[in-house]
Design a protein around this motif. Structure first.
Motif, PDB file in Angstrom:
ATOM      1  N   MET A   1      11.838  -0.416   2.623  1.00 45.47           N
ATOM      2  CA  MET A   1      11.525  -1.860   2.797  1.00 45.47           C
ATOM      3  C   MET A   1      11.402  -2.421   1.705  1.00 45.47           C
ATOM      4  O   MET A   1      10.610  -1.802   0.625  1.00 45.47           O
ATOM      5  N   ASN A   2      11.440  -3.879   1.591  1.00 42.85           N
ATOM      6  CA  ASN A   2      11.282  -4.399   0.564  1.00 42.85           C
ATOM      7  C   ASN A   2       9.914  -4.681   0.174  1.00 42.85           C
ATOM      8  O   ASN A   2       8.916  -4.776   0.965  1.00 42.85           O
ATOM      9  N   LYS A   3       9.278  -4.508  -1.107  1.00 42.00           N
ATOM     10  CA  LYS A   3       7.887  -4.665  -1.527  1.00 42.00           C
ATOM     11  C   LYS A   3       7.303  -5.735  -1.089  1.00 42.00           C
ATOM     12  O   LYS A   3       6.145  -5.831  -0.708  1.00 42.00           O
ATOM     13  N   TYR A   4       8.097  -6.978  -1.159  1.00 40.50           N
ATOM     14  CA  TYR A   4       7.398  -8.149  -0.760  1.00 40.50           C
ATOM     15  C   TYR A   4       7.148  -8.493   0.514  1.00 40.50           C
ATOM     16  O   TYR A   4       5.962  -8.889   0.995  1.00 40.50           O
ATOM     17  N   ILE A   5       7.968  -7.630   1.717  1.00 49.39           N
ATOM     18  CA  ILE A   5       7.682  -7.897   3.030  1.00 49.39           C
ATOM     19  C   ILE A   5       6.456  -6.779   3.245  1.00 49.39           C
ATOM     20  O   ILE A   5       5.563  -7.177   4.174  1.00 49.39           O
ATOM     21  N   LEU A   6       6.457  -5.685   2.558  1.00 48.92           N
ATOM     22  CA  LEU A   6       5.012  -4.640   2.845  1.00 48.92           C
ATOM     23  C   LEU A   6       3.942  -5.485   2.373  1.00 48.92           C
ATOM     24  O   LEU A   6       2.976  -5.341   2.875  1.00 48.92           O
ATOM     25  N   GLY A   7       4.085  -6.215   1.169  1.00 49.80           N
ATOM     26  CA  GLY A   7       2.950  -6.872   0.866  1.00 49.80           C
ATOM     27  C   GLY A   7       2.417  -7.958   1.629  1.00 49.80           C
ATOM     28  O   GLY A   7       1.238  -8.078   1.979  1.00 49.80           O
ATOM     29  N   ALA A   8       3.402  -8.545   2.170  1.00 54.65           N
ATOM     30  CA  ALA A   8       3.093  -9.790   3.210  1.00 54.65           C
ATOM     31  C   ALA A   8       2.319  -8.878   4.492  1.00 54.65           C
ATOM     32  O   ALA A   8       1.453  -9.547   5.043  1.00 54.65           O
ATOM     33  N   ILE A   9       2.845  -7.954   5.082  1.00 52.63           N
ATOM     34  CA  ILE A   9       2.411  -7.340   5.937  1.00 52.63           C
ATOM     35  C   ILE A   9       0.904  -6.678   5.738  1.00 52.63           C
ATOM     36  O   ILE A   9      -0.045  -6.990   6.754  1.00 52.63           O
ATOM     37  N   VAL A  10       0.468  -6.189   4.550  1.00 51.70           N
ATOM     38  CA  VAL A  10      -0.669  -5.687   4.274  1.00 51.70           C
ATOM     39  C   VAL A  10      -1.744  -7.023   4.159  1.00 51.70           C
ATOM     40  O   VAL A  10      -2.746  -6.749   4.824  1.00 51.70           O
ATOM     41  N   LEU A  11      -0.996  -8.092   3.526  1.00 49.37           N
ATOM     42  CA  LEU A  11      -2.054  -9.109   3.312  1.00 49.37           C
ATOM     43  C   LEU A  11      -2.298  -9.765   4.732  1.00 49.37           C
ATOM     44  O   LEU A  11      -3.354 -10.248   4.892  1.00 49.37           O
ATOM     45  N   SER A  12      -1.568  -9.740   5.453  1.00 50.02           N
ATOM     46  CA  SER A  12      -1.761 -10.362   6.983  1.00 50.02           C
ATOM     47  C   SER A  12      -2.771  -9.537   7.694  1.00 50.02           C
ATOM     48  O   SER A  12      -3.611 -10.033   8.467  1.00 50.02           O
ATOM     49  N   ALA A  13      -2.452  -8.142   7.371  1.00 49.21           N
ATOM     50  CA  ALA A  13      -3.505  -7.327   8.311  1.00 49.21           C
ATOM     51  C   ALA A  13      -4.824  -7.344   7.611  1.00 49.21           C
ATOM     52  O   ALA A  13      -5.551  -7.345   8.443  1.00 49.21           O
ATOM     53  N   MET A  14      -5.050  -7.650   6.409  1.00 50.96           N
ATOM     54  CA  MET A  14      -6.289  -7.866   5.791  1.00 50.96           C
ATOM     55  C   MET A  14      -6.781  -9.156   6.262  1.00 50.96           C
ATOM     56  O   MET A  14      -8.060  -9.151   6.704  1.00 50.96           O
ATOM     57  N   ILE A  15      -6.405 -10.236   6.303  1.00 51.31           N
ATOM     58  CA  ILE A  15      -6.781 -11.476   6.552  1.00 51.31           C
ATOM     59  C   ILE A  15      -7.222 -11.325   8.032  1.00 51.31           C
ATOM     60  O   ILE A  15      -8.124 -11.879   8.509  1.00 51.31           O
ATOM     61  N   THR A  16      -6.219 -10.719   9.003  1.00 53.11           N
ATOM     62  CA  THR A  16      -6.624 -10.608  10.333  1.00 53.11           C
ATOM     63  C   THR A  16      -7.971  -9.946  10.595  1.00 53.11           C
ATOM     64  O   THR A  16      -8.986 -10.390  11.492  1.00 53.11           O
ATOM     65  N   PHE A  17      -8.160  -8.849   9.727  1.00 52.42           N
ATOM     66  CA  PHE A  17      -9.530  -7.922   9.787  1.00 52.42           C
ATOM     67  C   PHE A  17     -10.650  -8.916   9.397  1.00 52.42           C
ATOM     68  O   PHE A  17     -11.728  -8.723  10.182  1.00 52.42           O
ATOM     69  N   LEU A  18     -10.566  -9.539   8.204  1.00 49.29           N
ATOM     70  CA  LEU A  18     -11.488 -10.075   7.714  1.00 49.29           C
ATOM     71  C   LEU A  18     -12.171 -11.458   8.870  1.00 49.29           C
ATOM     72  O   LEU A  18     -13.384 -11.633   8.686  1.00 49.29           O
ATOM     73  N   LEU A  19     -10.999 -12.192   9.388  1.00 48.12           N
ATOM     74  CA  LEU A  19     -11.185 -13.132  10.499  1.00 48.12           C
ATOM     75  C   LEU A  19     -11.974 -12.669  11.780  1.00 48.12           C
ATOM     76  O   LEU A  19     -12.905 -13.087  12.108  1.00 48.12           O
ATOM     77  N   ARG A  20     -11.665 -11.221  11.984  1.00 51.98           N
ATOM     78  CA  ARG A  20     -12.293 -10.794  13.231  1.00 51.98           C
ATOM     79  C   ARG A  20     -13.812 -10.203  12.821  1.00 51.98           C
ATOM     80  O   ARG A  20     -14.500 -10.231  13.583  1.00 51.98           O
ATOM     81  N   ALA A  21     -13.847  -9.762  11.636  1.00 53.57           N
ATOM     82  CA  ALA A  21     -15.067  -9.223  11.182  1.00 53.57           C
ATOM     83  C   ALA A  21     -16.058 -10.313  10.649  1.00 53.57           C
ATOM     84  O   ALA A  21     -17.398 -10.188  10.696  1.00 53.57           O
ATOM     85  N   LEU A  22     -15.716 -11.362  10.320  1.00 54.28           N
ATOM     86  CA  LEU A  22     -16.355 -12.398   9.815  1.00 54.28           C
ATOM     87  C   LEU A  22     -17.759 -12.753  10.879  1.00 54.28           C
ATOM     88  O   LEU A  22     -18.736 -12.870  10.429  1.00 54.28           O
ATOM     89  N   PRO A  23     -17.523 -13.044  12.124  1.00 56.87           N
ATOM     90  CA  PRO A  23     -18.642 -13.661  12.887  1.00 56.87           C
ATOM     91  C   PRO A  23     -19.657 -12.397  12.932  1.00 56.87           C
ATOM     92  O   PRO A  23     -21.043 -12.612  12.886  1.00 56.87           O
ATOM     93  N   PHE A  24     -19.314 -11.013  12.816  1.00 58.81           N
ATOM     94  CA  PHE A  24     -20.263 -10.039  12.923  1.00 58.81           C
ATOM     95  C   PHE A  24     -21.134  -9.945  11.420  1.00 58.81           C
ATOM     96  O   PHE A  24     -22.162  -9.771  11.572  1.00 58.81           O
TER      97      PHE A  24
END
Length: 104
Positions: A1-24
């Protein structure tokens, strides 16, 4: 898998996690603001209304075949939510009702 695609997936997952955890993190030990308490009470019914409107948006073009199943599914949503106040149960039961009646 291309490292840019893997980086985009990891970055999207981190942003999603942070947005879900932010209210808490923001409201961990604080009393909720009054406006947020109002939203908390109104949001489930608003979500149900938006889902019903979204489901009925194409009904005009399919009036003859899908009117009865859509109508019964919408009634199921309304009555189930009024009865149990459970959004998940309303969505599941109305989906089951809709799927049964489009097969008949």
């Amino acid at each position: 898998m291309n490292k840019y695609i893997l980086g985009a997936i990891v970055l999207s997952a981190m942003i999603t996690f942070l947005l879900r955890a932010l209210p808490f993190l923001l409201f961990k030990e604080k009393e909720l603001p009054e406006w947020l308490k109002k939203i908390e009470k109104k949001l489930p019914m608003t979500i149900m209304a938006v889902l019903i409107v979204y489901c009925l948006k194409d009904l005009r073009t399919q009036m003859t075949t899908l009117f009865f199943p859509c109508f019964l599914a919408c009634l199921t949503v309304v009555f189930t939510y009024k009865w149990k106040k459970n959004t998940f149960l309303s969505i599941i039961l109305s989906t089951v009702v809709y799927m049964i009646f489009i097969r008949l």
